[in-house]
Design an enzyme around this catalytic site. Structure first.
Site, PDB file in Angstrom:
ATOM      1  N   LYS A  60      22.764  40.927  65.808  1.00  0.00           N
ATOM      2  CA  LYS A  60      21.342  41.228  65.822  1.00  0.00           C
ATOM      3  C   LYS A  60      20.774  41.215  67.253  1.00  0.00           C
ATOM      4  O   LYS A  60      21.125  42.050  68.051  1.00  0.00           O
ATOM      5  CB  LYS A  60      20.621  40.259  64.901  1.00  0.00           C
ATOM      6  N   ASP A 106      20.138  28.552  61.162  1.00  0.00           N
ATOM      7  CA  ASP A 106      20.346  29.959  61.472  1.00  0.00           C
ATOM      8  C   ASP A 106      19.174  30.394  62.337  1.00  0.00           C
ATOM      9  O   ASP A 106      18.037  30.478  61.872  1.00  0.00           O
ATOM     10  CB  ASP A 106      20.407  30.771  60.171  1.00  0.00           C
ATOM     11  N   TYR A 116      18.981  33.832  54.113  1.00  0.00           N
ATOM     12  CA  TYR A 116      19.651  35.128  54.137  1.00  0.00           C
ATOM     13  C   TYR A 116      20.547  35.242  52.906  1.00  0.00           C
ATOM     14  O   TYR A 116      21.232  34.285  52.523  1.00  0.00           O
ATOM     15  CB  TYR A 116      20.474  35.243  55.422  1.00  0.00           C
ATOM     16  N   ARG A 176      43.162  34.096  68.855  1.00  0.00           N
ATOM     17  CA  ARG A 176      42.735  33.334  67.690  1.00  0.00           C
ATOM     18  C   ARG A 176      42.306  31.920  68.061  1.00  0.00           C
ATOM     19  O   ARG A 176      41.691  31.214  67.256  1.00  0.00           O
ATOM     20  CB  ARG A 176      43.862  33.307  66.641  1.00  0.00           C
TER      21      ARG A 176
END
Length: 389
Positions: free
Chosen positions: A199, A174, A102, A48
């Site tokens: 992606k 982005d 998006y 984490r």
């Protein structure tokens, strides 16, 4: 090795790998442990905390690909986006977001910010003056996406970066649609670069991940927030992402080539109303795209004639997959109104120009002749229109 002088594919292949000191294997070993010693060690590791051996090494690769000092890996693109935003925004702050975004990012803004006392404005367009017009005294972040999802609008990265810096505002982008192969926003002054690593970085439609690349100072601030939010991902997925990145340069360049050919052909088709692709001379921001992109990407969108049933067209495809997500080696298509932008209201989609007959096309690495043939047969199946030459 002087990392400033090596090429893209060399970075993808060799930088940020974990050395197999025990068995001298050619690929990184996977360190799956969720528990590490903490006494007498240089780094106290914990999944984490984003610092397991595989996480740390992959961060080095992505940082070098994006020309930044550091990078972090997350469990999804939205995890990367939300962690970065919440690291730099607090109650009483304001953020300016690009109009064309998006759908997941748009939904995060409109459903979450108000809960935390954060105000936001969407621009009316994507020109520099549109952003300047929305600035307030308490604006802390400007957020852009270029090329945008799904209409492939192009925003002037350098102009936005200069605007942000002149006001002491953090700029975020982005960069998913472009990938580091085609665009490096930090070179134009952007502070923080975000990716859905699912992606083009992943590229095989088999992992879900996100990435943030920035200066050490900005990454430290994001890290401080992220250890509280817990958006880390498993080291097996980290390993798979490192494997996939080795071929990213080769994959994306082939997708660039195919997309350029297919966009040009679709633009001439009698069954197609409009094509959105920054590589086309007809794109309104083609010259700007040439200035800030090394390649125009593997993503395009097109509108079928309103008389053609877009859903029937997608169902008639045999090679191209009507599928969610994007950027895999296989070509896929989808209707944004039913998938990526379904969380937006019909009115908001209309305001952005996202029509019901808009098809988002993620171009793969197949031979373009085969992709074209599938488009032809699908159109022929649902209409009697002339097929592409």
């Amino acid at each position: 090795m002087d990392t400033k002088k090596i090429g893209l594919n060399t970075i993808c292949t060799h930088i940020g790998e974990v050395k197999d000191e025990q068995f001298k294997g050619a690929v990184s070993p996977i360190y799956m442990s969720s528990s590490y010693e903490y006494e007498d060690v240089a780094v106290k590791r914990y999944p984490r905390y984003y610092n397991t051996p595989n996480q740390a090494a992959l961060g080095e690769k992505i940082a070098l690909l994006e020309h930044t000092e550091a990078a972090m890996i997350f469990g999804s693109g939205m995890a990367a986006i939300s962690h970065a935003l919440m690291a730099f925004l607090k109650a009483g702050d304001h953020i300016v977001l690009q109009q064309t975004l998006y759908g997941g990012t748009y939904n995060f803004a409109v459903t979450q910010f108000e809960k935390y006392g954060i105000s936001y404005s969407f621009t009316t367009g994507w020109q520099p003056e549109d952003f300047a017009n929305e600035l307030k005294e308490n604006t802390k972040v400007i957020y852009i996406e270029t090329p945008s999802n799904p209409l492939l609008t192009i925003t002037d990265i350098e102009a936005i970066a200069k605007l942000a810096k002149s006001k002491g505002i953090v700029s975020m982008i982005d960069n998913t649609f472009a990938s580091p192969v085609n665009q490096n926003p930090v070179d134009f002054g952007i502070d923080i670069v975000l990716h859905s690593a699912t992606k083009y970085m992943g590229g095989h439609s088999d992992i879900c991940a996100g990435a943030v690349a920035a200066s050490k100072e900005h990454i430290e601030k994001i890290w401080q927030a992220s250890i509280c939010f817990g958006g880390s991902l498993s080291d097996q997925t980290v390993w798979l992402l490192e494997r996939s990145l080795k071929t990213m340069g080769l994959r994306v360049k082939e997708q660039n080539k195919n997309a350029m050919v297919l966009a040009s052909m679709l633009e001439k088709h009698d069954a197609v109303e409009r094509v959105y692709y920054p590589g086309l001379a007809s794109h309104p921001d083609h010259e700007l795209a040439k200035k800030q992109m090394k390649g125009f990407g593997g993503m395009l969108s097109f509108e079928l004639l309103e008389t053609i049933d877009a859903t029937a067209f997608l169902k008639a495809l045999k090679l191209i997959k009507p599928s969610m997500s994007l950027a895999g080696v296989e070509s896929t298509m989808l209707l944004p109104t039913k998938t990526s932008h379904s969380l937006m209201s019909a009115a908001d989609r209309k305001a952005q120009g996202i029509k019901d007959n808009l098809i988002r096309f993620s171009v793969g690495i197949e031979e373009h002749e085969d992709i074209l043939a599938d488009i032809n047969q699908a159109i022929t199946t649902v209409t009697n229109n002339q097929v592409l030459a």
